[in-house]
Write an enzyme that holds these catalytic residues in place. Sequence first.
Site, PDB file in Angstrom:
ATOM      1  N   ASP A 182      -3.520   5.564   6.575  1.00  0.00           N
ATOM      2  CA  ASP A 182      -4.058   6.816   7.103  1.00  0.00           C
ATOM      3  C   ASP A 182      -4.994   6.453   8.267  1.00  0.00           C
ATOM      4  O   ASP A 182      -4.543   6.228   9.386  1.00  0.00           O
ATOM      5  CB  ASP A 182      -4.773   7.521   5.947  1.00  0.00           C
ATOM      6  N   GLU A 212       0.842  -1.198   0.000  1.00  0.00           N
ATOM      7  CA  GLU A 212       0.000   0.000   0.000  1.00  0.00           C
ATOM      8  C   GLU A 212       0.882   1.255   0.000  1.00  0.00           C
ATOM      9  O   GLU A 212       2.018   1.225   0.469  1.00  0.00           O
ATOM     10  CB  GLU A 212      -0.911  -0.083   1.252  1.00  0.00           C
ATOM     11  N   ASP A 213       0.342   2.344  -0.536  1.00  0.00           N
ATOM     12  CA  ASP A 213       1.111   3.594  -0.540  1.00  0.00           C
ATOM     13  C   ASP A 213       1.181   4.221   0.846  1.00  0.00           C
ATOM     14  O   ASP A 213       2.244   4.640   1.294  1.00  0.00           O
ATOM     15  CB  ASP A 213       0.532   4.596  -1.563  1.00  0.00           C
TER      16      ASP A 213
END
Length: 173
Positions: free
Chosen positions: A100, A96-97
């Site tokens: 959050d 995943e980037d």
Amino acid sequence: MDKMEILIDEEKLQSRIKEIAREIKKDYQDEEVVFCSVLKGAVFFTVDLMKNYTGPCLLDCVRVSSYEGENSTGKITLKLPLKKENIEGKNIIIVEDIVDTGRTLKYLVEYLQEFNPKSVKTCALLDKKARRTVEFNADYVGFPIDDLFVIGYGLDYDEKYRNFPYVAYIKNN
Ligand code: IMP
Ligand code: MG
């Protein structure tokens, strides 16, 4: 053009990604892993991670969405599902980037369990810990970052700026 400033330059990104590839290789040795890239944001990271990975590995992709502009809609929609035959009995690493609120990865880990993988781990380039709304920790993290809206290296603001080779943040003033 939005005002922005570089947060992590290309050199830092690339050298940390090499380290993560080595960390993962150390854990899996000669066992095959499936890098499951979360489209679209993790594409750049997945490519560089896999180019530096020296063990046996496969690539798969999943697509979910939860964001519009700078705000998470809170609801996760599965836009491109996975196939059971590509997951069953395999060591999956979800790539995943950014983590959050933590909802996307938590959702994906649970979703993947339905396909009986041998194991599931998660790898996120960036981690905005201060924004968590669900308890979630990725197994491999590139860089912990402050609560900033970041773009570049795959990350977008309304689909823009993914092409930057570095990670930058949008300045509000
Ligand atoms: P989470 O479900 O809230 O953890 O959100 C994860 C997803 O939100 C990531 O895959 C990103 O696509 C997106 N996201 C979260 N923070 C940012 C940001 O600062 N810039 C761009 N996208 C972000
Ligand atoms: Mg994403």
